[in-house]
Motif scaffolding. Structure first.
Motif, PDB file in Angstrom:
ATOM      1  N   LYS A 113     -29.338 -20.045 130.043  1.00  0.00           N
ATOM      2  CA  LYS A 113     -30.371 -19.006 130.094  1.00  0.00           C
ATOM      3  C   LYS A 113     -31.745 -19.662 130.191  1.00  0.00           C
ATOM      4  N   ALA A 354     -30.034  -9.950 131.815  1.00  0.00           N
ATOM      5  CA  ALA A 354     -28.992 -10.381 130.882  1.00  0.00           C
ATOM      6  C   ALA A 354     -27.607 -10.021 131.402  1.00  0.00           C
ATOM      7  N   ALA A 359     -26.953 -13.674 126.260  1.00  0.00           N
ATOM      8  CA  ALA A 359     -28.210 -13.107 126.741  1.00  0.00           C
ATOM      9  C   ALA A 359     -28.327 -11.638 126.356  1.00  0.00           C
TER      10      ALA A 359
END
Length: 493
Positions: A113, A354, A359
């Motif tokens: 991420k 996400a 996430a």
């Protein structure tokens, strides 16, 4: 450029009828071959380039590169046999474009991420320090004023070299690359001379459809710091590591073994760039770093780490911390990353990229921290991707949201209803009553918007900046942000 100039420092198993031929270009996509070009047959994730050799020849390819030793070509078409066609493609691409990375300061950003946000924040800081900077990433490729929508987070090696060469011609001095695990594993970043590498974080259940298991995924990320960054001939190379990640010690040790200069960031007391007094609310995030107060409109702990990664790299590259303070204060949002949609309504609408369980959990925790009336979540999971994360994401969604609208993301070649069923399977029975299963994404968003009340947050997750939806390998125009505004007009009428 002649073929013999391209291949003189490469490893060729066999070649014939080629050395003095002029090369008009290098291609790995048979549909784009031009007369006089070299076609390199590579193994893709879904197709084998050798199946398209005939098409490439029909379009004018004068030389074919392959790993197949028994390939028979028509008279007049040159043949080069190599052990690894992807590696060979990267090597001749670098030669063809005269090694542009040697003339740029290049930072690679890798991790599960935060790659896009970190790269875009760092680019803003570089630009504020008067460094003309290019960008190759998930959302777009930027070369000066020219912006091209991205096709891959990290494109094929020949495309990277072409972009870097264009940056050099345009007078740019710096470039930032998002480096995906696929690109590392496939050698797309071979022959790029990096100056610095950033590790943001790593999570399980990511790209397991490709890597098969977490160990392979981890080793792919590590390879950037064990192989590609050390291979660069640049001096004083930097490895910027998120020390708070559970696997950070492996990355730090690897970087130090390769004699890289390690810089760490995070909330840990051991971090060289340690954030303190971290707080965030609806208006943004603030923290103190090395005695300087930072304020940004970017929300949440995830963005704190993205900011720290960018600041650490910039300051370690000689940029003043005051420049970073100024830049962060002016950044309003990163497209499709916790992006607020101005609806003029008494509720809040956020679109976010996400699409992993980690996430999604971080996103929902961030929203919950802001004390919403209710969280109305719209999300799905991508088709032809790791199926094991679907029930995990379902469980997280139902745990942290008040209403969950399970819908389609990019189903690709899978049945959308099966994907939704996989997600729903992970939701405990006591949470199921808060869930609705709506395969059509537009209808799911409309249901959430219609249900929203004052102080509620409608969170639309999974696609973020994307302007399309992939169904049966067909790209349909679909942008969550635009769809929200269109639907609110419909609801009004």
């Amino acid at each position: 450029m002649k073929v013999k100039e391209l291949i003189k420092n490469t490893k060729v198993v066999k070649s014939q009828e080629i050395l003095n031929r002029e090369v008009s270009g290098i291609f790995y996509d048979s549909r784009k071959v031009l007369p006089g070009g070299i076609f390199v047959a590579i193994h893709g994730t879904s197709a084998d380039g050798n199946a398209f050799v005939q098409e490439a020849i029909e379009r004018g390819a004068s030389v074919v590169v392959t790993e197949k030793r028994d390939l028979v070509l028509p008279s007049g078409v040159g043949l080069i046999v190599v052990e690894n066609s992807r590696k060979f493609l990267a090597e001749i691409a670098d030669i063809y474009y005269h090694s542009p990375s040697k003339n740029l300061k290049i930072v690679g950003v890798t991790g599960t991420k935060g790659k896009t946000s970190t790269a875009m924040i760092l680019k803003e800081i570089f630009e504020a320090a008067s460094f003309k900077t290019g960008l190759i990433g998930t959302i777009q490729y930027e070369v000066g004023q020219r912006i091209v929508p991205s096709t891959n987070t990290t494109p094929e090696s020949i495309d990277i070299q072409a972009l870097l060469a264009e940056m050099v011609r345009a007078g740019l001095t710096h470039a930032i690359l998002e480096v995906s695990s696929h690109s590392i594993d496939q050698g797309r970043i071979e022959c790029i001379s990096f100056d610095a590498g950033i590790f943001t974080n790593i999570a399980s259940h990511e790209h397991l459809d490709y890597h098969k298991n977490f160990r392979n995924y981890l080793e792919s990320k590590l390879k950037f710091f064990s192989t590609y960054l050390p291979a660069s001939k640049k001096k004083d190379k930097i490895a910027v590591i998120n020390i708070d990640d559970v696997y950070s010690r492996i990355f730090i040790n690897t970087a130090r073994e390769k004699k890289l200069n390690v810089v760490t960031y995070g909330l840990s007391r051991k971090a060289e760039f340690k954030a303190e007094n971290f707080t965030f609310d609806r208006n943004g995030t603030s923290f103190v770093l090395r005695g300087k107060k930072f304020s940004t409109k970017l929300l949440g702990s995830g963005n704190l780490y993205n900011c720290l990664a960018a600041i650490s790299t910039a300051v370690s590259s000689g940029i003043s911390i005051d420049t970073a303070v100024s830049v962060l204060g002016n950044i309003k949002n990163i497209p499709g990353r916790m992006e607020f949609i101005d609806t003029g309504r008494p509720f809040t609408v956020v679109v976010d990229y996400a699409h992993t369980h980690r996430a999604l959990e971080e996103l929902l925790k961030t929203v919950r921290h802001l004390n919403p009336g209710r969280i109305l979540l719209v999300f799905g999971c991508g088709g032809d991707r790791d199926r094991s994360k679907r029930p995990i994401m379902g469980k997280i969604a139902a745990r942290f949201a008040d209403r969950v609208y399970i819908t389609s993301d990019n189903p690709r070649n899978e049945n959308p209803n099966q994907i939704i069923s996989d997600i729903y399977r992970g939701i405990p029975f006591w949470y199921k009553r808060k869930c609705e299963l709506i395969p059509d994404r537009r209808s799911a968003i409309k249901s959430a918007l219609s249900c929203a009340r004052e102080n509620d947050w409608v969170v639309i997750a999974g696609k973020g900046h994307e302007q399309y939806q992939i169904i049966k390998n067909i790209f349909y125009q679909f942008d969550d942000r635009k769809v929200v505004l269109e639907l609110l007009k419909e609801i009004n009428n």
